[in-house]
Design an enzyme around this catalytic site. Sequence first.
Site, PDB file in Angstrom:
ATOM      1  N   THR A 140       0.805  -1.216   0.000  1.00  0.00           N
ATOM      2  CA  THR A 140       0.000   0.000   0.000  1.00  0.00           C
ATOM      3  C   THR A 140       0.844   1.275   0.000  1.00  0.00           C
ATOM      4  OG1 THR A 140      -1.489   1.264   1.426  1.00  0.00           O
ATOM      5  CG2 THR A 140      -0.114  -0.329   2.531  1.00  0.00           C
ATOM      6  N   ASP A 141       0.267   2.351  -0.532  1.00  0.00           N
ATOM      7  CA  ASP A 141       0.963   3.642  -0.491  1.00  0.00           C
ATOM      8  C   ASP A 141       1.071   4.179   0.936  1.00  0.00           C
ATOM      9  OD1 ASP A 141      -1.735   4.320  -0.114  1.00  0.00           O
ATOM     10  OD2 ASP A 141      -1.821   5.769  -1.754  1.00  0.00           O
ATOM     11  N   GLU A 142       0.264   3.607   1.864  1.00  0.00           N
ATOM     12  CA  GLU A 142       0.283   4.116   3.244  1.00  0.00           C
ATOM     13  C   GLU A 142       1.621   3.907   3.930  1.00  0.00           C
ATOM     14  OE1 GLU A 142      -2.858   3.398   6.043  1.00  0.00           O
ATOM     15  OE2 GLU A 142      -4.327   3.545   4.450  1.00  0.00           O
ATOM     16  N   TYR A 153      -1.627  -0.299  10.998  1.00  0.00           N
ATOM     17  CA  TYR A 153      -1.829  -1.155   9.815  1.00  0.00           C
ATOM     18  C   TYR A 153      -0.669  -0.994   8.837  1.00  0.00           C
ATOM     19  CZ  TYR A 153      -3.232  -1.526   4.881  1.00  0.00           C
ATOM     20  OH  TYR A 153      -3.243  -1.762   3.527  1.00  0.00           O
ATOM     21  N   LYS A 205       2.317  -3.507   7.412  1.00  0.00           N
ATOM     22  CA  LYS A 205       2.532  -3.768   5.979  1.00  0.00           C
ATOM     23  C   LYS A 205       3.991  -3.465   5.616  1.00  0.00           C
ATOM     24  CE  LYS A 205       0.073  -4.575   2.940  1.00  0.00           C
ATOM     25  NZ  LYS A 205      -0.327  -5.874   2.328  1.00  0.00           N
TER      26      LYS A 205
HETATM   27  P1  NAD Z   1      -9.617  -7.369   2.273  1.00  0.00           P
HETATM   28  O1  NAD Z   1      -9.587  -7.000   3.720  1.00  0.00           O
HETATM   29  O2  NAD Z   1     -10.843  -7.143   1.495  1.00  0.00           O
HETATM   30  O3  NAD Z   1      -9.235  -8.925   2.113  1.00  0.00           O
HETATM   31  C1  NAD Z   1      -8.172  -9.512   2.784  1.00  0.00           C
HETATM   32  C2  NAD Z   1      -8.257 -11.022   2.538  1.00  0.00           C
HETATM   33  O4  NAD Z   1      -7.138 -11.642   3.191  1.00  0.00           O
HETATM   34  C3  NAD Z   1      -9.522 -11.674   3.112  1.00  0.00           C
HETATM   35  O5  NAD Z   1     -10.086 -12.558   2.183  1.00  0.00           O
HETATM   36  C4  NAD Z   1      -9.010 -12.430   4.347  1.00  0.00           C
HETATM   37  O6  NAD Z   1      -9.785 -13.569   4.654  1.00  0.00           O
HETATM   38  C5  NAD Z   1      -7.597 -12.784   3.897  1.00  0.00           C
HETATM   39  N1  NAD Z   1      -6.677 -12.997   5.029  1.00  0.00           N
HETATM   40  C6  NAD Z   1      -6.480 -12.190   6.105  1.00  0.00           C
HETATM   41  N2  NAD Z   1      -5.554 -12.718   6.915  1.00  0.00           N
HETATM   42  C7  NAD Z   1      -5.143 -13.874   6.329  1.00  0.00           C
HETATM   43  C8  NAD Z   1      -4.181 -14.867   6.695  1.00  0.00           C
HETATM   44  N3  NAD Z   1      -3.471 -14.779   7.822  1.00  0.00           N
HETATM   45  N4  NAD Z   1      -4.002 -15.924   5.863  1.00  0.00           N
HETATM   46  C9  NAD Z   1      -4.733 -16.035   4.704  1.00  0.00           C
HETATM   47  N5  NAD Z   1      -5.659 -15.149   4.348  1.00  0.00           N
HETATM   48  C10 NAD Z   1      -5.863 -14.065   5.140  1.00  0.00           C
HETATM   49  O7  NAD Z   1      -8.366  -6.636   1.622  1.00  0.00           O
HETATM   50  P2  NAD Z   1      -8.246  -5.808   0.253  1.00  0.00           P
HETATM   51  O8  NAD Z   1      -8.800  -4.463   0.465  1.00  0.00           O
HETATM   52  O9  NAD Z   1      -8.702  -6.660  -0.861  1.00  0.00           O
HETATM   53  O10 NAD Z   1      -6.655  -5.650   0.180  1.00  0.00           O
HETATM   54  C11 NAD Z   1      -5.841  -6.667  -0.405  1.00  0.00           C
HETATM   55  C12 NAD Z   1      -4.397  -6.241  -0.348  1.00  0.00           C
HETATM   56  O11 NAD Z   1      -4.233  -5.007  -1.042  1.00  0.00           O
HETATM   57  C13 NAD Z   1      -3.898  -5.969   1.080  1.00  0.00           C
HETATM   58  O12 NAD Z   1      -2.594  -6.460   1.194  1.00  0.00           O
HETATM   59  C14 NAD Z   1      -3.912  -4.464   1.218  1.00  0.00           C
HETATM   60  O13 NAD Z   1      -2.921  -4.030   2.116  1.00  0.00           O
HETATM   61  C15 NAD Z   1      -3.600  -4.037  -0.204  1.00  0.00           C
HETATM   62  N6  NAD Z   1      -4.141  -2.723  -0.601  1.00  0.00           N
HETATM   63  C16 NAD Z   1      -5.471  -2.449  -0.414  1.00  0.00           C
HETATM   64  C17 NAD Z   1      -5.979  -1.227  -0.844  1.00  0.00           C
HETATM   65  C18 NAD Z   1      -7.442  -0.879  -0.681  1.00  0.00           C
HETATM   66  O14 NAD Z   1      -7.819   0.269  -0.989  1.00  0.00           O
HETATM   67  N7  NAD Z   1      -8.303  -1.780  -0.264  1.00  0.00           N
HETATM   68  C19 NAD Z   1      -5.122  -0.296  -1.452  1.00  0.00           C
HETATM   69  C20 NAD Z   1      -3.775  -0.617  -1.607  1.00  0.00           C
HETATM   70  C21 NAD Z   1      -3.296  -1.848  -1.181  1.00  0.00           C
HETATM   71  O1  DAU Z   2      -4.130   3.969   0.508  1.00  0.00           O
HETATM   72  C1  DAU Z   2      -4.360   2.606   0.482  1.00  0.00           C
HETATM   73  C2  DAU Z   2      -5.140   2.183   1.700  1.00  0.00           C
HETATM   74  O2  DAU Z   2      -6.473   2.676   1.509  1.00  0.00           O
HETATM   75  C3  DAU Z   2      -5.174   0.682   1.906  1.00  0.00           C
HETATM   76  O3  DAU Z   2      -3.864   0.246   2.174  1.00  0.00           O
HETATM   77  C4  DAU Z   2      -6.086   0.316   3.078  1.00  0.00           C
HETATM   78  O4  DAU Z   2      -6.171  -1.093   3.215  1.00  0.00           O
HETATM   79  C5  DAU Z   2      -7.459   0.865   2.784  1.00  0.00           C
HETATM   80  O5  DAU Z   2      -8.322   0.610   3.870  1.00  0.00           O
HETATM   81  C6  DAU Z   2      -7.385   2.366   2.522  1.00  0.00           C
HETATM   82  O6  DAU Z   2      -7.045   3.112   3.735  1.00  0.00           O
HETATM   83  P1  DAU Z   2      -7.802   4.476   4.086  1.00  0.00           P
HETATM   84  O7  DAU Z   2      -7.664   4.737   5.515  1.00  0.00           O
HETATM   85  O8  DAU Z   2      -7.423   5.545   3.142  1.00  0.00           O
HETATM   86  O9  DAU Z   2      -9.295   3.992   3.691  1.00  0.00           O
HETATM   87  P2  DAU Z   2     -10.716   4.187   4.392  1.00  0.00           P
HETATM   88  O10 DAU Z   2     -11.725   3.702   3.399  1.00  0.00           O
HETATM   89  O11 DAU Z   2     -10.749   3.627   5.750  1.00  0.00           O
HETATM   90  O12 DAU Z   2     -10.835   5.765   4.483  1.00  0.00           O
HETATM   91  C7  DAU Z   2     -10.740   6.590   3.330  1.00  0.00           C
HETATM   92  C8  DAU Z   2     -10.860   8.040   3.798  1.00  0.00           C
HETATM   93  O13 DAU Z   2     -12.194   8.252   4.258  1.00  0.00           O
HETATM   94  C9  DAU Z   2      -9.950   8.395   4.945  1.00  0.00           C
HETATM   95  O14 DAU Z   2      -9.518   9.737   4.821  1.00  0.00           O
HETATM   96  C10 DAU Z   2     -10.847   8.271   6.185  1.00  0.00           C
HETATM   97  C11 DAU Z   2     -12.210   8.677   5.634  1.00  0.00           C
HETATM   98  N1  DAU Z   2     -13.373   8.033   6.279  1.00  0.00           N
HETATM   99  C12 DAU Z   2     -13.415   6.678   6.349  1.00  0.00           C
HETATM  100  C13 DAU Z   2     -14.479   6.039   6.962  1.00  0.00           C
HETATM  101  C14 DAU Z   2     -14.522   4.526   7.052  1.00  0.00           C
HETATM  102  C15 DAU Z   2     -14.418   8.820   6.787  1.00  0.00           C
HETATM  103  O15 DAU Z   2     -14.387  10.056   6.699  1.00  0.00           O
HETATM  104  N2  DAU Z   2     -15.467   8.176   7.381  1.00  0.00           N
HETATM  105  C16 DAU Z   2     -15.539   6.827   7.511  1.00  0.00           C
HETATM  106  O16 DAU Z   2     -16.518   6.311   8.101  1.00  0.00           O
END
Ligand code: NAD
Ligand code: DAU
Length: 335
Positions: free
Chosen positions: A123-125, A150, A154
């Site tokens: 992630t970019d975080e 988190y 990562k």
């Molecule tokens: P998600 O939370 O929707 O899914 C995570 C999956 O991992 C689930 O199916 C869960 O059951 C599985 N999992 C968790 N712990 C596990 C373990 N110990 N062993 C096997 N499986 C396990 O996540 P997502 O949003 O699809 O994100 C996927 C990847 O992309 C993550 O690594 C996240 O850091 C990265 N990412 C997410 C975002 C975003 O905006 N969602 C952005 C950038 C990067």
């Molecule tokens: O940047 C990549 C990341 O983006 C991933 O690595 C993470 O897994 C993913 O959860 C996401 O993180 P964020 O914290 O950016 O996502 P989230 O959807 O939780 O929040 C997006 C923005 O919205 C953030 O500025 C917080 C705000 N927010 C979020 C929630 C859930 C609100 O204002 N209200 C809310 O209820």
Amino acid sequence: MVAGGAGFIGSNFIHYMLEKYQDYKIINFDKLTYAGNLDNLKSIENNPAYTFEQGDITDLARLNEVIKKHGVTHLINFAAETHVDRSIHGGIKDFVMTNSLGVQMLLDAVRANEIERMVNVSTDEVYGALGLDEDRKFTENTPIMPNMPYAAAKAGGDLMCNAYWVTHKTPVIVTHCSNNYGPYQFPEKLIPFFIFKAMADEPVPVYGDGLNVRDWIHAIDHSSALDLLLHQGNNGEVYNIGVDNERNNLEITKMILSILGKPESLLTYVKDRPGHDRRYAIDSTKIMNLGWQAKYTRDKFAKGLQETVEWYLENKDWVEKIRSRMNEINQHIKG
Ligand code: NAD
Ligand code: DAU
């Protein structure tokens, strides 16, 4: 093998790959935490090219068993604890176990089974936060300075990938992507959470002043970038993935309400997230130089979001099943 394939991006990636490559076999290795949802893969559950194996990436014996059984050649890791708020208000141990230790176990499995390539989806975080007035974006050379638990967990996994590459020449690539949107996203993250809330005519809670900026990419574009790197990336390297689509949370909220035909009075300001990163922005020049092109570029964001909202409206069974599990899931996580 796709680790974490039952989650949001992993399931989008599996659909994308099975559609594009008819001769590939995909093993989905997932623990099925609260975020894992096999309903995301219902339409392909009987496809002979797809197999589900339940397992935890921190369990090296189980990893080795599944890898040997299926003769896995390539591994892509989506498995993670991913919700920032849960890493702030809940226990952090699961984050560290899966996001750091789990990646190390995968690297050991790659070495032991001579897997040709691993892609660790991150992630970019991990780069920390940018200011609203700053003119800069995250590049692959930006120092790793995570603020959220988190993101720190990562970063631990990412740094282990680099160490295995330098020390053992383990063939691994790390990616840093920005915020994803699209179908199958668990409704704890901003976009699906607000869609679920607004669909039920409930207030949508915007943190702080709502001016925090995220750089939004469709999960299908993230998938095509990962596909390219799996085939043409360079081992030992890091690649940023994003589409130059910075938006603040107020803008996103108003767009969702407008698509759903709901009043802006549903928008409610609530207490800010502790340590809330102000802005993320990704420079993806490096992967674009490899020839990657996104479908949902910034000018197509309104279309991508509209289609996403429509997907949640049309997939009522998927939505209702999750809605009915939400209380139980939240209780379980708190407990
Ligand atoms: P998600 O939370 O929707 O899914 C995570 C999956 O991992 C689930 O199916 C869960 O059951 C599985 N999992 C968790 N712990 C596990 C373990 N110990 N062993 C096997 N499986 C396990 O996540 P997502 O949003 O699809 O994100 C996927 C990847 O992309 C993550 O690594 C996240 O850091 C990265 N990412 C997410 C975002 C975003 O905006 N969602 C952005 C950038 C990067
Ligand atoms: O940047 C990549 C990341 O983006 C991933 O690595 C993470 O897994 C993913 O959860 C996401 O993180 P964020 O914290 O950016 O996502 P989230 O959807 O939780 O929040 C997006 C923005 O919205 C953030 O500025 C917080 C705000 N927010 C979020 C929630 C859930 C609100 O204002 N209200 C809310 O209820």
